[in-house]
Enzyme design. Structure first.
Site, PDB file in Angstrom:
ATOM      1  N   ALA A  21     -76.398   5.957 100.464  1.00 22.04           N
ATOM      2  CA  ALA A  21     -76.714   5.154  99.741  1.00 22.04           C
ATOM      3  C   ALA A  21     -78.164   5.170  99.001  1.00 22.04           C
ATOM      4  CB  ALA A  21     -75.900   4.466  99.119  1.00 22.04           C
ATOM      5  N   ARG A  44     -80.183   4.753 106.557  1.00 18.28           N
ATOM      6  CA  ARG A  44     -80.682   3.851 107.595  1.00 18.28           C
ATOM      7  C   ARG A  44     -81.653   3.628 107.195  1.00 18.28           C
ATOM      8  NH1 ARG A  44     -81.880  10.210 110.066  1.00 18.28           N
ATOM      9  NH2 ARG A  44     -81.621   9.898 107.879  1.00 18.28           N
ATOM     10  N   ASP A  69     -76.676   4.115 111.453  1.00 17.84           N
ATOM     11  CA  ASP A  69     -76.894   5.278 111.797  1.00 17.84           C
ATOM     12  C   ASP A  69     -75.486   5.802 111.521  1.00 17.84           C
ATOM     13  OD1 ASP A  69     -77.722   8.240 112.480  1.00 17.84           O
ATOM     14  OD2 ASP A  69     -78.271   7.359 113.936  1.00 17.84           O
ATOM     15  N   ASN A  91     -70.552   9.840 101.129  1.00 13.73           N
ATOM     16  CA  ASN A  91     -71.864  10.754 100.743  1.00 13.73           C
ATOM     17  C   ASN A  91     -72.597  10.990 100.861  1.00 13.73           C
ATOM     18  OD1 ASN A  91     -73.516  11.482  98.044  1.00 13.73           O
ATOM     19  ND2 ASN A  91     -74.514  10.308  99.355  1.00 13.73           N
ATOM     20  N   TYR A 156     -74.665  23.828 108.240  1.00 13.28           N
ATOM     21  CA  TYR A 156     -74.202  23.357 106.951  1.00 13.28           C
ATOM     22  C   TYR A 156     -72.488  23.476 106.267  1.00 13.28           C
ATOM     23  CZ  TYR A 156     -75.129  20.768 102.143  1.00 13.28           C
ATOM     24  OH  TYR A 156     -73.850  20.449 101.499  1.00 13.28           O
TER      25      TYR A 156
HETATM   26  N1  NAP Z   1     -78.232  18.719  96.675  1.00 13.55           N
HETATM   27  C1  NAP Z   1     -77.633  19.039  96.533  1.00 13.55           C
HETATM   28  O1  NAP Z   1     -77.370  20.281  96.106  1.00 13.55           O
HETATM   29  C2  NAP Z   1     -76.028  19.079  97.452  1.00 13.55           C
HETATM   30  C3  NAP Z   1     -74.653  19.967  97.080  1.00 13.55           C
HETATM   31  C4  NAP Z   1     -73.684  19.496  97.543  1.00 13.55           C
HETATM   32  C5  NAP Z   1     -73.527  19.064  98.182  1.00 13.55           C
HETATM   33  N2  NAP Z   1     -74.450  18.052  98.440  1.00 13.55           N
HETATM   34  C6  NAP Z   1     -73.609  16.720  99.571  1.00 13.55           C
HETATM   35  O2  NAP Z   1     -74.526  15.292  99.063  1.00 13.55           O
HETATM   36  C7  NAP Z   1     -74.590  14.425  99.563  1.00 13.55           C
HETATM   37  C8  NAP Z   1     -75.720  13.535  99.454  1.00 13.55           C
HETATM   38  O3  NAP Z   1     -76.728  14.301  99.754  1.00 13.55           O
HETATM   39  P1  NAP Z   1     -78.235  14.761  98.640  1.00 13.55           P
HETATM   40  O4  NAP Z   1     -78.511  15.782  97.941  1.00 13.55           O
HETATM   41  O5  NAP Z   1     -78.220  13.028  98.126  1.00 13.55           O
HETATM   42  O6  NAP Z   1     -79.083  14.175  99.809  1.00 13.55           O
HETATM   43  P2  NAP Z   1     -80.383  13.168 100.286  1.00 13.55           P
HETATM   44  O7  NAP Z   1     -81.261  13.259  99.032  1.00 13.55           O
HETATM   45  O8  NAP Z   1     -80.816  13.861 101.538  1.00 13.55           O
HETATM   46  O9  NAP Z   1     -79.164  12.086 100.434  1.00 13.55           O
HETATM   47  C9  NAP Z   1     -79.027  12.030 102.010  1.00 13.55           C
HETATM   48  C10 NAP Z   1     -78.258  10.950 102.438  1.00 13.55           C
HETATM   49  O10 NAP Z   1     -77.765  10.613 103.523  1.00 13.55           O
HETATM   50  C11 NAP Z   1     -78.631   9.351 104.485  1.00 13.55           C
HETATM   51  N3  NAP Z   1     -77.890   9.964 105.822  1.00 13.55           N
HETATM   52  C12 NAP Z   1     -78.670  10.832 106.298  1.00 13.55           C
HETATM   53  N4  NAP Z   1     -78.284  11.110 107.511  1.00 13.55           N
HETATM   54  C13 NAP Z   1     -77.792   9.726 107.788  1.00 13.55           C
HETATM   55  C14 NAP Z   1     -77.590   9.012 108.744  1.00 13.55           C
HETATM   56  N5  NAP Z   1     -77.456   9.341 110.253  1.00 13.55           N
HETATM   57  N6  NAP Z   1     -77.357   7.287 108.852  1.00 13.55           N
HETATM   58  C15 NAP Z   1     -77.092   6.762 107.536  1.00 13.55           C
HETATM   59  N7  NAP Z   1     -76.921   7.562 106.547  1.00 13.55           N
HETATM   60  C16 NAP Z   1     -77.589   8.584 105.940  1.00 13.55           C
HETATM   61  C17 NAP Z   1     -79.706   9.281 103.241  1.00 13.55           C
HETATM   62  O11 NAP Z   1     -80.014   7.942 103.954  1.00 13.55           O
HETATM   63  P3  NAP Z   1     -81.372   7.759 105.469  1.00 13.55           P
HETATM   64  O12 NAP Z   1     -82.582   9.019 105.728  1.00 13.55           O
HETATM   65  O13 NAP Z   1     -81.704   5.787 104.354  1.00 13.55           O
HETATM   66  O14 NAP Z   1     -80.603   7.024 106.021  1.00 13.55           O
HETATM   67  C18 NAP Z   1     -80.120   9.779 102.206  1.00 13.55           C
HETATM   68  O15 NAP Z   1     -79.659   8.210 101.180  1.00 13.55           O
HETATM   69  C19 NAP Z   1     -74.649  15.362 101.014  1.00 13.55           C
HETATM   70  O16 NAP Z   1     -73.496  14.704 101.585  1.00 13.55           O
HETATM   71  C20 NAP Z   1     -74.854  16.540 100.707  1.00 13.55           C
HETATM   72  O17 NAP Z   1     -74.220  17.531 102.113  1.00 13.55           O
HETATM   73  C21 NAP Z   1     -75.897  17.851  98.055  1.00 13.55           C
END
Ligand code: NAP
Length: 242
Positions: A21, A44, A69, A91, A156
């Site tokens: 989030a 995190r 984490d 998410n 992925y």
């Molecule tokens: N962007 C796209 O095009 C896309 C398309 C399809 C699906 N998705 C999916 O949508 C979801 C969100 O992606 P997003 O695009 O919003 O990516 P993002 O902007 O990189 O955000 C990812 C989120 O996941 C958290 N995260 C990552 N590793 C973590 C860990 N080890 N522990 C706790 N939290 C963690 C991050 O928080 P911290 O770094 O603060 O921990 C961040 O809040 C993912 O599952 C992704 O696969 C994205």
């Protein structure tokens, strides 16, 4: 439904736990649910989580943040033990998009830990309460990569295919207990998942995905929308006649 994190006076509101989030899609989901749900926000980066929490409080939510984490199963179990929530949005996710032969063991394990193993840790902590209460909703953010393939996506794409099979099996297991399981599968979304400099102008916005999540978790009690695929409708390049 209540959580041990807030008191009886707040039981009138629903509650939701959103992982990942601190930014991107998770931030948008938190904001979308904030007018109707108390929130537990997990990621995190504690300082970014606090910024998201402030946004959500301004929309009326009582918010708790948990800096965890999700790759650390013991940390997740201890942080989430005993939490009762109406809605769980899984998410959080990571992507290291590169050819298989350039994928390091760290890249591989990082994606499997966050995109796959964390599903076990988080859902195993929260689902028993939903089953025992006979209601609740688990919404998992998958991806169109969960049924497509592309060069540079071996790990992925593999993790997102896992999500699809996992989510449908879990749905079949718990629907008779009154618990819904949905998977929202976006196409490309303009977030920090992509490297800086990527042209994201044609992509979905995080709010578009958040609206789909809100739809999936607010259907009438007798209705379950299990899969919801959201695609951009903006052309990648300017149209010739534009
Ligand atoms: N962007 C796209 O095009 C896309 C398309 C399809 C699906 N998705 C999916 O949508 C979801 C969100 O992606 P997003 O695009 O919003 O990516 P993002 O902007 O990189 O955000 C990812 C989120 O996941 C958290 N995260 C990552 N590793 C973590 C860990 N080890 N522990 C706790 N939290 C963690 C991050 O928080 P911290 O770094 O603060 O921990 C961040 O809040 C993912 O599952 C992704 O696969 C994205």
């Amino acid at each position: 439904m209540s959580s041990r994190l807030w008191d009886m006076t707040d039981r009138i509101r629903l509650s939701a736990l959103v992982t990942g989030a601190s930014r991107g899609i998770g931030h948008a989901i938190a904001r979308r649910l904030a007018p109707t749900h108390n929130l537990i926000l997990v990621a995190r980066d504690a300082s970014r989580l606090e910024g998201v929490a402030a946004d959500c409080r301004a929309l009326g939510a009582n918010v708790h943040t948990l800096g965890v984490d999700l790759a650390d199963g013991a940390a997740v179990a201890s942080a989430l033990a005993g939490l009762d929530v109406d809605v769980l949005v899984n998410n959080a996710g990571v992507a290291h998009l590169k050819p298989f032969l350039e994928t390091t063991p760290e890249d591989w394990h990082h994606q499997v830990d966050v995109n796959v193993n964390a599903l076990y840790y988080v859902i195993h902590s929260v689902l028993p309460g939903m089953v025992s209460r006979g209601k609740g909703h688990v919404c998992i953010i998958g991806s169109t990569a969960g049924r497509n393939t592309f060069v540079g996506g071996t790990c992925y794409v593999g993790t997102k295919h896992f999500v699809m099979g996992f989510a449908e099996s879990l749905m079949l297991e718990v629907r008779d207990a009154g618990v819904g399981v949905s998977v929202v599968t976006p196409g490309s979304v303009a977030t920090e998942l992509f490297p800086a400099g990527t042209n994201t102008s044609w992509m979905l916005e995080p709010d578009d995905v958040a609206n789909a999540v809100h739809f999936a978790v607010t259907t009438p009690p007798q209705v379950l929308v299990h899969r919801l695929e959201v695609r951009p409708l903006t052309p990648k390049r300017p149209r010739r006649d534009a």
